[in-house]
Design a protein around this motif. Structure first.
Motif, PDB file in Angstrom:
ATOM      1  N   GLY A  30       0.853  -1.204   0.065  1.00  0.00           N
ATOM      2  CA  GLY A  30       0.069   0.098  -0.010  1.00  0.00           C
ATOM      3  C   GLY A  30       0.757   1.417   0.011  1.00  0.00           C
ATOM      4  N   THR A  31       2.214   1.165   0.066  1.00  0.00           N
ATOM      5  CA  THR A  31       2.932   2.574   0.207  1.00  0.00           C
ATOM      6  C   THR A  31       4.124   2.263  -0.931  1.00  0.00           C
ATOM      7  N   ASP A  32       4.728   3.326  -1.071  1.00  0.00           N
ATOM      8  CA  ASP A  32       5.715   3.529  -2.171  1.00  0.00           C
ATOM      9  C   ASP A  32       6.821   2.999  -1.454  1.00  0.00           C
ATOM     10  N   LYS A  33       7.290   3.321  -0.247  1.00  0.00           N
ATOM     11  CA  LYS A  33       8.594   2.840   0.409  1.00  0.00           C
ATOM     12  C   LYS A  33       8.344   1.173   0.326  1.00  0.00           C
ATOM     13  N   LEU A  34       7.317   0.441   0.409  1.00  0.00           N
ATOM     14  CA  LEU A  34       7.601  -0.789   0.462  1.00  0.00           C
ATOM     15  C   LEU A  34       7.530  -1.388  -0.738  1.00  0.00           C
ATOM     16  N   ALA A  35       6.809  -0.859  -1.965  1.00  0.00           N
ATOM     17  CA  ALA A  35       7.321  -1.252  -3.461  1.00  0.00           C
ATOM     18  C   ALA A  35       8.573  -0.962  -3.736  1.00  0.00           C
ATOM     19  N   ALA A  36       8.950  -0.007  -3.297  1.00  0.00           N
ATOM     20  CA  ALA A  36      10.682   0.405  -3.690  1.00  0.00           C
ATOM     21  C   ALA A  36      11.529  -0.838  -2.741  1.00  0.00           C
ATOM     22  N   GLY A  93      14.912   4.736   9.628  1.00  0.00           N
ATOM     23  CA  GLY A  93      15.463   5.033  10.842  1.00  0.00           C
ATOM     24  C   GLY A  93      14.988   4.340  11.988  1.00  0.00           C
ATOM     25  N   MET A  94      14.183   3.371  11.841  1.00  0.00           N
ATOM     26  CA  MET A  94      13.623   2.486  12.918  1.00  0.00           C
ATOM     27  C   MET A  94      14.334   1.409  13.166  1.00  0.00           C
ATOM     28  N   ARG A  95      14.404   0.612  14.364  1.00  0.00           N
ATOM     29  CA  ARG A  95      15.078  -0.605  14.945  1.00  0.00           C
ATOM     30  C   ARG A  95      13.917  -1.597  14.886  1.00  0.00           C
ATOM     31  N   ALA A  96      14.465  -2.590  14.290  1.00  0.00           N
ATOM     32  CA  ALA A  96      13.430  -3.787  13.784  1.00  0.00           C
ATOM     33  C   ALA A  96      14.155  -5.017  14.230  1.00  0.00           C
ATOM     34  N   LEU A  97      13.342  -5.886  14.847  1.00  0.00           N
ATOM     35  CA  LEU A  97      13.656  -7.315  15.137  1.00  0.00           C
ATOM     36  C   LEU A  97      12.680  -8.294  14.279  1.00  0.00           C
ATOM     37  N   GLU A  98      13.111  -9.298  13.761  1.00  0.00           N
ATOM     38  CA  GLU A  98      12.835 -10.377  12.899  1.00  0.00           C
ATOM     39  C   GLU A  98      13.162 -11.692  13.769  1.00  0.00           C
ATOM     40  N   GLU A 111      15.926  -2.538   3.692  1.00  0.00           N
ATOM     41  CA  GLU A 111      15.570  -1.479   2.598  1.00  0.00           C
ATOM     42  C   GLU A 111      14.481  -0.469   3.101  1.00  0.00           C
ATOM     43  N   VAL A 112      13.634  -0.728   4.054  1.00  0.00           N
ATOM     44  CA  VAL A 112      12.592  -0.093   4.509  1.00  0.00           C
ATOM     45  C   VAL A 112      13.155   1.119   5.641  1.00  0.00           C
ATOM     46  N   VAL A 113      14.043   0.544   6.458  1.00  0.00           N
ATOM     47  CA  VAL A 113      14.565   1.295   7.410  1.00  0.00           C
ATOM     48  C   VAL A 113      15.717   2.095   7.081  1.00  0.00           C
ATOM     49  N   GLY A 114      16.152   1.557   6.074  1.00  0.00           N
ATOM     50  CA  GLY A 114      17.485   2.430   5.432  1.00  0.00           C
ATOM     51  C   GLY A 114      18.741   2.553   6.092  1.00  0.00           C
ATOM     52  N   ALA A 115      19.635   3.338   5.887  1.00  0.00           N
ATOM     53  CA  ALA A 115      20.869   3.448   6.691  1.00  0.00           C
ATOM     54  C   ALA A 115      21.053   3.696   7.842  1.00  0.00           C
ATOM     55  N   GLY A 116      20.171   4.837   8.232  1.00  0.00           N
ATOM     56  CA  GLY A 116      19.845   4.969   9.798  1.00  0.00           C
ATOM     57  C   GLY A 116      19.037   3.998  10.423  1.00  0.00           C
TER      58      GLY A 116
END
Length: 413
Positions: A30-36, A93-98, A111-116
């Motif tokens: 639903g978002t461009d950032k996820l499509a990218a 810029g978020m911190r995520a756990l899988e 890719e979604v959270v990016g370099a930061g």
């Protein structure tokens, strides 16, 4: 793994774009950032044993099986990954756990959270963790994802950042919500987890609300089960050999001998509800969720084998909803429609035991209420997660599921 040839890369690009277009058209992305992110990550590189066509089909790719041939690790279907990432609210810029690794989903998260941002991926299986590490390195994500071999029951452990993770995404079917998951979640973070609720399989997104978690969105899908300290428990009762079996959660009780005797007696009450189903309508998950939200006890875990259908124990070979009381059992069945209604089939209830007429009508009434009350298309319960020690008198109204590490309360608006 060698890099793609020019022709292979071009073919993969075409298939990847086609898949993204399909996911966007259906609303899974639903978002461009996820499509990218989906456009940037070469999915086929994380499924090296599959063909490129298989890798970009909207289906899971099994990557490891146990000694009995059952899947224990996979690259999940793209539509599921997209919906879970959308539900997580993950952003730059978020911190995520899988929890539950494989490489591909972690790369999407990176890719979604990016370099930061920061991504930690945990898996209990050493082979899976090593394979994910290798594939992430070969595709350029080694510096963006940290893979750890550990029991995901305990979350990110020492790698949990100060303030917690902004998103925790669990990619294995869980029977419970361990304290570590809620404890490691940031104040405004989201936990997305495929959670088993009385046999139904729901992907739920949780946020903090006071001292507990509350669901803020869901979708339906099943995953391979978790291993380690958060694996599935419960027990299965053979009611008529292996032809009719009922699986109970750890907190559910039933008089096994009495229920077996009831089925063996062959004294049965059948109530037809007048509720029609159209072939391939897809309404049954909604009914299952309605029943486990409004009927106690209830579980969508009664399995009837093909031989049970031949014996007349059931109208279909399927896992369906059941309820019980003492030595009485009632469960859903089906028959070809004998009326002029719009459906191909009619839902009914088989019941065995001393109070079979009463219990059959109770279950049939719930089916009719689902049909007539506007719930047929979708049932949207709210699920709240409380610490296991929370007293019952401090829980809100709803169906209570007491797990090993939490208490869940399932309620309807």
């Amino acid at each position: 793994m060698s890099a793609d040839t020019t022709d292979e890369a071009a073919h993969a690009d075409v298939l990847r774009k086609k898949l993204i277009d399909e996911l966007r058209e259906r609303g899974d992305i639903g978002t461009d950032k996820l499509a990218a992110a989906f456009a940037a990550v070469p999915r086929h590189r994380f499924a090296p044993r599959a063909s490129v066509e298989e890798a970009y089909a909207d289906d899971a790719v099994i990557t490891k099986r146990n000694e009995r041939g059952h899947p224990i690790s996979s690259v999940s279907a793209p539509w599921v990954q997209a919906r879970m990432l959308e539900l997580s609210g993950l952003g730059p810029g978020m911190r995520a756990l899988e929890i539950g690794s494989g490489g591909y989903n972690a790369a999407l998260m990176a890719e979604v959270v990016g370099a930061g941002g920061e991504v930690v991926s945990v898996d209990i299986d050493q082979d899976v963790a090593e394979r994910a590490t290798e594939l992430l390195a070969e595709t350029g994500y080694a510096d963006m994802v940290r893979v750890v071999c550990a029991d995901g029951t305990y979350g990110g452990g020492e790698l949990t950042p100060e303030g917690g993770f902004d998103a925790i995404i669990v990619t294995a079917q869980a029977p419970d919500v361990p304290p570590a998951w809620s404890g490691q979640l940031a104040e405004k973070g989201r936990l997305v987890v495929p959670l088993s609720l009385r046999g139904t399989r729901q992907i739920l997104a949780f946020e903090r609300e006071g001292g507990h978690l509350v669901s803020r969105g869901r979708t339906e899908c099943g995953f391979v089960g978790m291993r380690g300290d958060n694996r599935h428990g419960g027990r299965t009762i053979d009611l008529s050999g292996e032809d009719l079996r009922l699986t109970l959660d750890d907190d559910q009780r039933a008089d096994t001998d009495a229920l077996r005797s009831a089925v063996a007696s062959s004294r049965r009450t059948t109530v037809w509800t007048g509720v029609d189903l159209r072939a391939n309508e897809g309404a049954l998950p909604s009914l299952d969720l309605w029943l486990i939200s409004t009927l106690e006890p209830c579980a969508r875990t009664l399995h009837a084998s093909p031989k049970a259908v031949e014996r007349g124990l059931s109208g279909w070979s399927i896992i369906t909803a059941a309820t019980w009381d003492g030595g009485t059992l009632a469960y859903l069945t089906i028959r070809s429609n004998t009326t002029d209604g719009p459906g191909d089939f009619e839902l009914g209830v088989h019941a065995y035991g001393p109070d079979r007429e009463t219990l059959a009508e109770r279950l049939a009434d719930r089916v009719r209420a689902w049909d007539s009350g506007g719930h047929r298309g979708s049932v949207e319960p709210t699920v709240r997660v409380y610490p296991r020690a929370t007293p019952y008198d401090r829980l809100p109204p709803g169906q209570v599921i007491t797990n090993r590490r939490s208490r869940l309360v399932v309620s309807l608006p």
